[in-house]
Design an enzyme around this catalytic site. Structure first.
Site, PDB file in Angstrom:
ATOM      1  N   SER A   1       0.834  -1.202   0.000  1.00 48.82           N
ATOM      2  CA  SER A   1       0.000   0.000   0.000  1.00 48.82           C
ATOM      3  C   SER A   1       0.866   1.248   0.000  1.00 48.82           C
ATOM      4  O   SER A   1       1.939   1.283   0.619  1.00 48.82           O
ATOM      5  CB  SER A   1      -0.852  -0.041   1.264  1.00 48.82           C
ATOM      6  OG  SER A   1      -1.327   1.238   1.579  1.00 48.82           O
TER       7      SER A   1
ATOM      8  N   TYR B   1      -1.968  -0.482  10.308  1.00 45.98           N
ATOM      9  CA  TYR B   1      -2.223  -1.089   8.999  1.00 45.98           C
ATOM     10  C   TYR B   1      -0.994  -0.922   8.092  1.00 45.98           C
ATOM     11  O   TYR B   1      -0.464  -1.891   7.531  1.00 45.98           O
ATOM     12  CB  TYR B   1      -3.452  -0.451   8.331  1.00 45.98           C
ATOM     13  CG  TYR B   1      -3.517  -0.742   6.858  1.00 45.98           C
ATOM     14  CD1 TYR B   1      -3.792  -2.028   6.398  1.00 45.98           C
ATOM     15  CD2 TYR B   1      -3.256   0.254   5.912  1.00 45.98           C
ATOM     16  CE1 TYR B   1      -3.809  -2.309   5.034  1.00 45.98           C
ATOM     17  CE2 TYR B   1      -3.268  -0.025   4.556  1.00 45.98           C
ATOM     18  CZ  TYR B   1      -3.551  -1.305   4.123  1.00 45.98           C
ATOM     19  OH  TYR B   1      -3.551  -1.586   2.780  1.00 45.98           O
TER      20      TYR B   1
ATOM     21  N   LYS C   1       1.886  -3.720   6.605  1.00 44.40           N
ATOM     22  CA  LYS C   1       2.278  -3.917   5.198  1.00 44.40           C
ATOM     23  C   LYS C   1       3.804  -3.778   5.049  1.00 44.40           C
ATOM     24  O   LYS C   1       4.445  -4.530   4.324  1.00 44.40           O
ATOM     25  CB  LYS C   1       1.549  -2.909   4.298  1.00 44.40           C
ATOM     26  CG  LYS C   1       0.077  -3.198   4.134  1.00 44.40           C
ATOM     27  CD  LYS C   1      -0.151  -4.462   3.318  1.00 44.40           C
ATOM     28  CE  LYS C   1      -1.592  -4.850   3.197  1.00 44.40           C
ATOM     29  NZ  LYS C   1      -1.812  -6.132   2.513  1.00 44.40           N
TER      30      LYS C   1
END
Ligand code: UDP
Length: 340
Positions: free
Chosen positions: A127, A151, A155
């Site tokens: 991302s 989050y 990643k």
């Protein structure tokens, strides 16, 4: 025999559109999904669009190592695309353990199974959030990463794990794709984004406002150092993202080891610009109020897509109007999502 691709998280938004693209190009597709934020009906729609049988679906958590091993035993898997992850930034701040457990633990379980079964090709969903508060846009893959929430950190951790695995496991090839903001839907109106509950992301929220299911859009802050003060993002059509994965499969063996590419258009749009584009494309009015900034948000994230353009001789081709039109087409035809 067509190549068999395991699509982990294949019933979800980007996964299901990628399944269409793969099936239409002759790949066999096997899907693993825990259906925690997706519907098995998406795969029926996939089959309808691609005019194929419904892909085999294993409903399971990839951290269930013996069940995952069974999937590898049952199919001649040549490559894996790994979409399965929890992805709500705000939620991740309140549930860090669950995010690391699911996103990082899921990835290590998957890589273990791949190693055990001799599968050496992986396309990984990362991302643009790994870049954090970007000091400049557009961003190249060489710009520093600085995740600002669990989050994004999950990643980034997965990226580091995959880098180490590639150094260690001979023949392991990973394409790490950092998506910018995937939106839109399949142009048929059959397949699209169907989040559970009230959407947190701008495009699905706006589509529901356009439809009257939600009253007004909140624009989170108009005091950013951007063109009109609202947040700027690189919105990319989900069919371009899906196509990008199909092209990535063809380039997995170009070079050994781990390679990272941005997947975006290179065009930044502010929230107000997206609202205007949506109104133009759909003829619907989007009533909105400007509110405070959303915690954890950054001013601008825009891709420099040069690396992928050069490496694959490929670029995204769908514009903001198509993204808005297709998102609205899906929303207006599927008032209750796949439950219809
Ligand atoms: N945004 C907004 N209202 C909303 C949802 C999002 O103004 O209801 C803004 C958000 O602040 C950001 C942009 O829209 O500038 C894109 O947010 P989204 O949640 O879609 O994606 P993100 O970039 O956070 O992954």
């Amino acid at each position: 025999m067509p190549a068999t691709v395991l699509v982990v998280g294949g019933a979800g938004f980007i996964g299901s559109h990628t399944c269409v693209e793969l099936l239409q190009h002759g790949y066999e597709v096997v899907v693993v999904d825990d259906l925690s934020n997706s519907s098995p009906h998406s795969l029926e729609r996939v089959a309808k669009i691609a005019d194929t049988a419904v892909p085999v679906l294993y409903v399971m958590d990839i951290r269930d190592r013996s069940a995952l091993s069974e999937v590898f035993r049952a199919h001649p898997i040549e490559a894996v695309i790994h979409f399965a992850a929890k992805k709500a930034v705000g939620e991740s701040v309140g549930m860090p353990v669950e995010y690391y457990d699911n996103n990082v633990g899921g990835t290590t379980a998957l890589v273990s199974a791949m190693r055990e079964h001799g599968v050496r090709r992986l396309v990984f969903s990362s991302s643009c959030s790994v870049y954090g508060n970007a000091v400049k846009v557009p961003l190249t893959e060489r710009d520093p990463v600085a995740p600002t929430n669990p989050y994004a950190s999950s990643k980034w951790l997965c990226e580091q794990i995959l880098t180490d695995v590639c150094r260690r496991v001979p023949g392991m090839n990973v394409l790490n794709l950092r998506y910018f903001n995937p939106v839109g839907a399949h142009p048929s109106g059959l397949l699209g984004e169907d989040p559970r509950g009230v959407p947190v992301n701008l495009m699905p929220y706006m589509s529901r406002v356009a439809h009257g299911r939600l009253a007004r859009l909140r624009v989170f802050g108009d005091d950013y150092p951007t063109v009109d003060g609202t947040g700027v993002r690189d919105y990319v059509h989900v069919m371009d993202v899906a196509e990008g994965h199909r092209v990535a499969l063809q380039h997995l063996d170009d070079e050994a080891g781990m390679r990272t590419f941005n997947l975006g258009t290179g065009v930044g749009s502010s929230v107000l610009q997206l609202i205007a584009a949506f109104e133009d494309a759909t003829g619907r009015r989007i009533p909105y109020d400007v509110t405070d900034r959303r915690p954890g948000d950054v001013a601008a994230l825009v891709a420099d897509p040069t690396a992928v353009n050069r490496a694959w001789n490929w670029s995204t081709s769908r514009d903001l109007a198509a993204m808005c039109r297709d998102a609205w087409h899906f929303q207006s035809r599927n008032l209750a999502g796949y439950a219809d």
